[in-house]
Design a protein around this motif. Structure first.
Motif, mmCIF file in Angstrom:
data_model
loop_
_atom_site.group_PDB
_atom_site.id
_atom_site.type_symbol
_atom_site.label_atom_id
_atom_site.label_comp_id
_atom_site.label_asym_id
_atom_site.label_seq_id
_atom_site.Cartn_x
_atom_site.Cartn_y
_atom_site.Cartn_z
ATOM 1 N N UNK A 115 -12.994 -5.085 2.297
ATOM 2 C CA UNK A 115 -13.294 -5.467 3.994
ATOM 3 C C UNK A 115 -12.145 -5.343 4.482
ATOM 4 N N UNK A 116 -12.566 -5.104 5.806
ATOM 5 C CA UNK A 116 -12.543 -4.320 6.870
ATOM 6 C C UNK A 116 -11.345 -5.304 7.168
ATOM 7 N N UNK A 117 -11.939 -6.820 7.652
ATOM 8 C CA UNK A 117 -10.580 -7.938 7.583
ATOM 9 C C UNK A 117 -9.374 -7.781 6.688
ATOM 10 N N UNK A 118 -9.950 -7.421 5.716
ATOM 11 C CA UNK A 118 -8.508 -7.797 4.397
ATOM 12 C C UNK A 118 -7.713 -6.226 4.166
ATOM 13 N N UNK A 119 -8.448 -4.761 5.106
ATOM 14 C CA UNK A 119 -7.738 -3.492 5.309
ATOM 15 C C UNK A 119 -6.603 -4.009 6.484
ATOM 16 N N UNK A 120 -7.260 -5.111 7.537
ATOM 17 C CA UNK A 120 -6.674 -5.455 8.511
ATOM 18 C C UNK A 120 -5.654 -6.173 8.135
ATOM 19 N N UNK A 121 -5.546 -7.214 7.110
ATOM 20 C CA UNK A 121 -4.747 -7.519 7.033
ATOM 21 C C UNK A 121 -3.184 -6.720 5.931
ATOM 22 N N UNK A 122 -3.332 -6.108 5.150
ATOM 23 C CA UNK A 122 -2.992 -5.732 4.406
ATOM 24 C C UNK A 122 -1.572 -5.035 5.513
ATOM 25 N N UNK A 123 -1.477 -4.253 6.587
ATOM 26 C CA UNK A 123 -0.536 -3.976 7.137
ATOM 27 C C UNK A 123 0.632 -5.067 7.577
ATOM 28 N N UNK A 124 -0.111 -6.225 7.939
ATOM 29 C CA UNK A 124 0.893 -7.163 8.321
ATOM 30 C C UNK A 124 1.706 -7.788 6.507
ATOM 31 N N UNK A 125 1.188 -7.526 5.979
ATOM 32 C CA UNK A 125 1.633 -7.795 4.231
ATOM 33 C C UNK A 125 2.667 -6.964 3.825
ATOM 34 N N UNK A 126 2.346 -6.230 4.353
ATOM 35 C CA UNK A 126 3.591 -4.758 4.362
ATOM 36 C C UNK A 126 4.464 -4.749 4.801
ATOM 37 N N UNK A 127 4.305 -4.682 6.011
ATOM 38 C CA UNK A 127 5.864 -5.191 6.832
ATOM 39 C C UNK A 127 6.175 -6.733 6.201
ATOM 40 N N UNK A 128 6.289 -7.493 5.949
ATOM 41 C CA UNK A 128 6.437 -8.458 5.659
ATOM 42 C C UNK A 128 7.061 -8.617 4.010
ATOM 43 N N UNK A 181 1.778 5.019 -3.020
ATOM 44 C CA UNK A 181 2.769 3.348 -3.277
ATOM 45 C C UNK A 181 1.804 2.811 -3.194
ATOM 46 N N UNK A 182 2.190 1.732 -1.969
ATOM 47 C CA UNK A 182 1.248 0.524 -1.365
ATOM 48 C C UNK A 182 0.611 0.692 -0.432
ATOM 49 N N UNK A 183 1.301 2.841 -0.172
ATOM 50 C CA UNK A 183 0.536 2.744 1.166
ATOM 51 C C UNK A 183 -0.973 2.996 0.679
ATOM 52 N N UNK A 184 -1.154 3.472 -0.046
ATOM 53 C CA UNK A 184 -2.658 4.564 -0.893
ATOM 54 C C UNK A 184 -3.728 2.644 -0.510
ATOM 55 N N UNK A 185 -3.137 2.030 -0.465
ATOM 56 C CA UNK A 185 -4.159 0.673 -0.126
ATOM 57 C C UNK A 185 -4.600 0.110 0.837
ATOM 58 N N UNK A 216 -1.047 3.787 9.482
ATOM 59 C CA UNK A 216 -0.457 2.913 8.675
ATOM 60 C C UNK A 216 1.503 4.042 9.289
ATOM 61 N N UNK A 217 1.197 4.785 10.631
ATOM 62 C CA UNK A 217 2.781 5.062 10.530
ATOM 63 C C UNK A 217 2.832 3.987 12.105
ATOM 64 N N UNK A 218 1.845 3.728 12.571
ATOM 65 C CA UNK A 218 2.140 2.508 13.912
ATOM 66 C C UNK A 218 2.524 1.862 13.498
ATOM 67 N N UNK A 219 1.882 0.970 12.317
ATOM 68 C CA UNK A 219 1.278 -0.101 12.490
ATOM 69 C C UNK A 219 2.831 -0.548 11.400
ATOM 70 N N UNK A 220 3.008 -0.048 10.571
ATOM 71 C CA UNK A 220 4.085 -0.240 9.303
ATOM 72 C C UNK A 220 5.817 1.084 10.220
ATOM 73 N N UNK A 221 5.952 1.045 11.040
ATOM 74 C CA UNK A 221 7.102 1.991 11.267
ATOM 75 C C UNK A 221 7.574 1.173 12.192
ATOM 76 N N UNK A 222 8.461 0.462 11.057
ATOM 77 C CA UNK A 222 10.059 -0.874 11.790
ATOM 78 C C UNK A 222 11.459 -0.536 11.020
ATOM 79 N N UNK A 223 12.422 -1.311 12.020
ATOM 80 C CA UNK A 223 13.505 -0.430 11.807
ATOM 81 C C UNK A 223 14.192 -1.157 10.909
ATOM 82 N N UNK A 224 13.135 -2.222 10.143
ATOM 83 C CA UNK A 224 14.269 -2.217 8.633
ATOM 84 C C UNK A 224 13.061 -1.220 7.388
#
Length: 287
Positions: A154-167, A139-143, A229-237
């Protein structure tokens, strides 16, 4: 726990497998069977067979309701290291329901067209329609997995992706998608044995990819990437569930139960007839 769970489980696997605060992937025993009382393949096969009828009925209700305006749908995300059993989940769990109610997509390396867009572009195109169970094989988690390990962005883009996935996943949930994210966890030694089996058996050669050995060299880095990935994107939703998968029968049974639970929480029922049943019976009897 429902009647099905009480019959075959000694504890609710939902809570046992769900990623919560303080979760450590390294603490998961990939050969364990959390919550399953029978602890043998025969009992698991019996439980899986009984669950087929329950899952199939729930899937049909979801599909039927969509014909009368219900926009809800379910998305199962399957992530794992190579050989962990995603294909077996698709065949033995998802494959037990009516195929017209399922939308399956296996994500591969992005095409040139897909690379020209943001990383979620191709994922949005594959989302299930109302009334369907969508299944993402990867899925999108490969990214945020291979992209991190192979340093593809780049590291900054990678970090931003966790938040984008959550949204992105929150938006899906707000629009009526029940998201079930599953990581199938195996150990390095077990993966090696499974890859060797593919080489030993001519009927399995088609499943072998020489690149899998290259990825094995980065095993520890992938484990770290999964932990993040598990830490950053595990949410109630959009909760994550880590399923020990060295015993294939357990992984299949656990994922089946996760899907049944997700569908039961929708409180589905058969849609009422949009016509006078008694009158139609009379008309039919007269023909």
């Amino acid at each position: 726990m429902g009647n099905l769970t009480k019959k075959f489980w000694n504890d609710d696997p939902i809570s046992l497998l769900r990623v919560g605060p303080g979760f450590r992937l390294s603490d998961v025993d990939p050969g364990s069977t959390p919550g399953f009382d029978g602890v043998d393949k025969q009992n698991a096969d019996d439980a899986l067979a009984e669950g087929v009828g329950v899952l199939s009925t729930l899937q049909e209700k979801l599909f039927a309701c969509s014909k009368f305006g219900d926009t809800r749908r379910v998305l199962l995300v399957l992530q794992a290291m190579d050989t962990a059993g995603k294909g077996g989940i698709v065949r033995h769990v998802v494959g037990s329901v009516d195929p017209q109610g399922v939308r399956l997509y296996a994500f591969k390396a992005p095409t040139e067209e897909e690379r020209a867009h943001d990383f979620l572009w191709r994922v949005r195109k594959r989302l299930p329609d109302a009334g369907l169970i969508g299944v993402f094989d990867r899925s999108h988690y490969e990214d945020v997995l291979i992209a991190r390990v192979r340093r593809l962005v780049p590291p900054d883009e990678l970090e931003a992706r966790y938040g984008q996935i959550g949204q992105f996943e929150q938006q899906l949930a707000d629009e009526g998608t029940t998201i079930v994210k599953v990581m199938l966890q195996i150990g390095s030694d077990d993966q090696k044995a499974r890859l060797m089996e593919r080489l030993d058996r001519p009927d399995k050669h088609w499943k072998y990819n020489p690149g899998d050995v290259d990825e094995r060299l980065h095993w520890d880095e992938y484990q770290e990437a999964y932990q993040l990935a598990l830490e950053r994107t595990a949410t109630p939703a959009a909760p994550w569930f880590v399923v020990p998968a060295e015993k294939k029968w357990y992984a299949r049974l656990a994922v089946q139960h996760l899907l049944i639970d997700a569908l039961e929480r929708l409180h589905l029922d058969w849609p009422p007839a949009a016509f006078d049943v008694a009158a139609e019976k009379a008309r039919l009897a007269a023909t």
